[in-house]
Design a protein around this motif. Structure first.
Motif: not given
Length: 305
Positions: A242-263
């Protein structure tokens, strides 16, 4: 008790107690390395995370005790709730798809057709590669302008920036990465099924679908349980892709919980909030695993007898 009985009891009990003590000591000695690893790399970090969830820390300044403020802040945060929903949708897309595809691929490989060994290696290659490297490769393939897929299709498609496409595309990349891992486990389970069962069913007139439904699938329930549990856990922890492809975007549509914890931990420097999110994720995964165990407990047979 008479003195001669004490002597007799000690004489017969002492040789039995000594081997028992030695066996117990040997058992603890053999378990000690694994126990040390569990305590050092599992229990202690969990205790540290619980402790951090009760404090406010920005990674640089002093640590401040805030009690349950972090918990209240996280559990009432709409962004965290959205991240949980996105993670559940992601798991619903990834886990069933990779399980079905892995089962189909394993069934085909179990036939022993020419080239089976080659395909076993090809299927598992994406899984043994670094997720970040795989994601970078797919980012190039899915580039809207000069990407390989857009070039082949002859049209520009925003695979990773379109809110309606981002999550399915990321899910497809993760499935492509993990399907070989699932295939190997199902293949091992299928090859472990005694051929006599299929031969007897074939003699009784059962066709291929009936044999698969009434023999293969029931005998694969232990493997199915393992694949589903590990699939759900790994899907909930996806970060590199997720981090390499979309970084959680667009509009948070790929903001998985692991990415949210990192952010939260390294982007917003809110380690306490990130610790709370990690604990919530842990509790959810434990709950899902318990539910799966209760479902499969009476449906799994490890012995043919």
């Amino acid at each position: 008790m008479a003195p001669w009985r004490l002597l007799t009891a000690n004489r017969f009990n002492e040789p039995m107690a000594t081997p028992r003590v030695r066996t117990t000591a040997l058992a603890y000695a053999l378990v000690a390395p694994s126990l040390f690893g569990v305590v050092t790399f599992l229990l202690l970090p969990m205790l540290v995370v619980v402790w951090l969830s009760l404090h406010r820390w920005d990674l640089l300044g002093p640590i401040e005790f805030v009690g349950l403020d972090n918990w209240t802040s996280v559990l009432t945060d709409p962004a965290f709730g959205k991240s949980l929903v996105v993670t559940l949708l992601f798991m619903a897309l990834v886990v069933p798809t990779q399980t079905v595809l892995g089962l189909v691929a394993a069934t085909m490989l179990a036939r022993g057709l020419p080239g089976t060994g080659f395909f076993r290696t090809v299927y598992v290659l994406p899984w043994i590669c670094a997720p970040l490297a795989i994601a970078v490769l797919w980012r190039w393939i899915l580039a809207p302008t000069d990407g390989a897929l857009s070039t082949v299709l002859g049209t520009r498609i925003e695979w990773l920036t379109d809110p309606s496409l981002a999550l399915p595309v990321v899910s497809a990349v993760v499935v492509w990465t993990n399907v070989g891992y699932v295939t190997l486990f199902f293949l091992a389970g299928i090859l472990n099924i005694p051929a006599d069962l299929h031969n007897a069913a074939r003699t009784d007139g059962a066709d291929a679908w009936q044999r698969f439904r009434h023999i293969t699938l029931p005998m694969l329930r232990p493997t199915m349980f393992f694949v589903l549990v590990t699939g759900i856990v790994s899907a909930a922890q996806v970060f590199d892709t997720v981090y390499a492809l979309t970084a959680g975007g667009p509009q948070g549509r790929t903001d998985l919980i692991a990415h949210r914890i990192y952010a939260e931990a390294f982007g917003a420097a809110a380690v306490g909030r990130a610790a709370v999110m990690a604990l919530v994720l842990f509790v959810l995964l434990v709950g899902v695993t318990i539910v799966q165990h209760l479902y499969f407990r009476r449906r799994i047979s490890y012995e043919l007898t």
